[in-house]
Design an enzyme around this catalytic site. Structure first.
Site, short mmCIF file in Angstrom:
data_model
loop_
_atom_site.label_atom_id
_atom_site.label_comp_id
_atom_site.label_asym_id
_atom_site.label_seq_id
_atom_site.Cartn_x
_atom_site.Cartn_y
_atom_site.Cartn_z
CD GLU A 115 -2.60 1.56 0.12
OE1 GLU A 115 -2.32 2.60 -0.54
OE2 GLU A 115 -3.51 0.76 -0.19
N GLY A 150 -0.41 4.39 -0.09
CA GLY A 150 -1.10 5.49 0.56
C GLY A 150 -1.71 5.06 1.88
CG HIS A 199 -51.92 3.93 -2.39
ND1 HIS A 199 -51.56 4.78 -3.41
CD2 HIS A 199 -52.93 4.55 -1.71
CE1 HIS A 199 -52.33 5.86 -3.36
NE2 HIS A 199 -53.18 5.73 -2.34
CG PHE A 213 -4.15 -0.24 5.18
CD1 PHE A 213 -4.54 -1.56 5.29
CD2 PHE A 213 -2.80 0.03 4.94
CE1 PHE A 213 -3.63 -2.59 5.17
CE2 PHE A 213 -1.88 -0.99 4.82
CZ PHE A 213 -2.30 -2.32 4.94
N GLY A 214 -7.47 1.20 3.05
CA GLY A 214 -8.91 1.36 2.85
C GLY A 214 -9.29 1.82 1.47
N GLY A 215 -8.36 2.36 0.71
CA GLY A 215 -8.64 2.72 -0.67
C GLY A 215 -9.47 3.99 -0.83
CB THR A 216 -10.84 5.49 -3.95
OG1 THR A 216 -9.58 5.53 -4.63
CG2 THR A 216 -11.66 6.70 -4.35
CB CYS A 217 -14.75 3.22 -1.29
SG CYS A 217 -16.41 3.18 -0.57
#
Length: 467
Positions: free
Chosen positions: A31, A33, A447, A35-39
């Protein structure tokens, strides 16, 4: 030189690959950057937490026309920001600590640094701490290194200072004026967030519409609504960026000639690009598409033997739910090389959490027009169902495309409150082969509830008569 059974590059969805079945494997996780990535860190999760706060800030303005007088006393940006990242940052930190120190990961080595290919299944890893690079080899490698924000080639842009989605959520204070360069989902979501918090927003778009990748009716409606809320400049090309006092000025070329826009901050939101180039994947014999994505087959295999890819580095959808699905496919295929499973990308949905919300799956009307098969389309306005009428929603609608002969649903598109939630039954019907007639008449629809907008759109489809 260390050799591994498996090397995983990237800790977003790639980090979910390892479970107890890999306990006998020697594994490395790389890794560069957080941990955990972009999201987790700069994408889906924090942005939707900001969106939820923005939705709450927008309530008083919408309530007045319904006879409910409310006021927005203020927006405490530092409190909003710190609540969000006070929850997210510990998750990223604990994920790193778990992989590095927990007894469950005794077979896992974690490299905090940047990896690049220097041969077939051979990686050079440069540690973040500046220590000497190491070379490792592996029997199998999984590429899950995601993507990054694109910065367009505009004269002066690197001199003026700008933000991307990676940085704009951690501002020290709200700007008074924000210029957003871009017209896609990132631009649309941040325009909603900052304008709801009282920031004057200008959106600069190269095209003639916002969210132009959506169904044309959705894009047109959203563009019209956005123009009522923000300063939207369509068909503009940014040619120069320069400082303007403490802020930034963009020089634009448009239909009426040259013009400028100014703001305290500039947010660049023109898209994202895969990180394949940062890994020098060609050196590992890995083919790359013209878009920069690593090319994979239906089993998520790259062109190099023993190398797999998943998520934004290889997926044109660049969506977390797609990356998670692909991670499950890669996990199975790593463990079961004799009975591979194919990824299912038939009906990939997406949502844009702006105001109003948007959700889509399957063919747009533009897609259908480019094809050879027969199709029909129908819409239903939110105001056409009881709950939408109660909300006095005059802009939302659902649109469905279908095969007129079979009733097979080809696409669904919704703009309005809770659009992603309302779209889910359409995704389910497409995934499991439920036709429009059966979906509309084969079940009860509560409804008055907003899902009736989907029911009525289905009933409005001009399908061929059934014998």
């Amino acid at each position: 030189m260390a050799h591994y059974d498996l090397v995983i590059i990237g800790t977003g969805s790639g980090n979910s690959l390892l479970d107890s079945r890999f306990a006998g494997w020697r594994v490395a996780v790389v890794e560069r950057g957080v941990f955990g990535g972009t999201c987790l860190n700069v994408g889906c999760i924090p942005t939707k937490m900001f969106v939820h706060a923005a939705d709450l800030a927008s309530v008083p303005a919408a309530a007045a026309r319904l006879g409910v007088d409310e006021t927005l006393d203020g927006v405490r940006w530092p409190a909003i920001r710190d609540r969000i990242f006070g929850r997210i940052d510990p998750i990223a930190d604990s994920g790193r600590k778990y992989r590095m120190a927990h007894p469950d990961n005794a077979n896992v080595d974690v490299y905090l640094g940047a990896a690049r290919f220097v041969g077939e299944r051979r990686l050079e890893i440069t540690p973040n701490d500046g220590s000497p690079a190491e070379t490792v080899t592996a029997d199998r490698i999984v590429l899950a290194a995601g993507g990054r924000a694109v910065v367009p080639e505009i004269e002066g842009i690197h001199d003026v200072g700008f933000h991307t989605s990676d940085t704009v959520m951690r501002l020290d204070e709200l700007p008074r004026r924000l210029v957003i360069l871009g017209s896609g989902f990132v631009a649309a979501e941040f325009a909603h967030v900052f304008s709801a918090f009282g920031v004057e927003v200008t959106v600069v778009a190269r095209s003639g519409a916002l969210l132009r990748g959506e169904d044309r009716d959705i894009s047109l409606r959203f563009t019209q609504l956005a123009q009522q809320c923000w300063d939207v400049r369509l068909d503009r090309k940014a040619v120069l960026a320069e400082r303007a006092g403490d802020g930034v000025r963009l020089h634009l070329e448009g239909p009426d000639g040259a013009e400028t826009v100014e703001g305290d901050l500039l947010l660049v939101a023109v898209g994202r690009t895969p990180n394949a180039d940062l890994l020098a994947v060609e050196e590992g014999g890995i083919a790359v598409a013209p878009t920069g994505h690593v090319m994979v087959d239906e089993f998520q295999r790259t062109s190099a033997d023993g190398v797999w890819a998943l998520g934004d580095i290889s997926s044109p959808w660049e969506l977390k739910h797609v990356a998670n699905h692909e991670a499950r496919i890669v996990q199975h295929n790593l463990l079961n090389p004799g009975r591979l499973r194919a990824a299912d990308h038939r009906f990939v949905p997406h949502a844009v959490f702006t105001a109003p919300q948007i959700a889509s799956v399957g063919l747009t009307e533009q897609d259908a027009e480019r094809g050879d098969a027969r199709w029909v389309a129908a819409t239903e306005a939110y105001s056409g169902v009881a709950y939408g009428w109660a909300m006095e929603d005059t802009t939302g609608f659902a649109k469905i495309l279908a095969d007129p002969a079979t009733g097979q649903i080809l696409g669904g598109h919704i703009i309005g409150p809770q659009a992603p939630t309302l779209l889910q039954p359409i995704i389910q019907a497409m995934s499991f082969g439920l036709d429009a007639r059966s979906m509309a008449r084969g079940q009860y629809w509560i409804h008055p509830g907003l899902p009736e907008v989907v029911e009525n759109a289905l009933l409005n489809l001009p399908l061929d008569p059934v014998d």
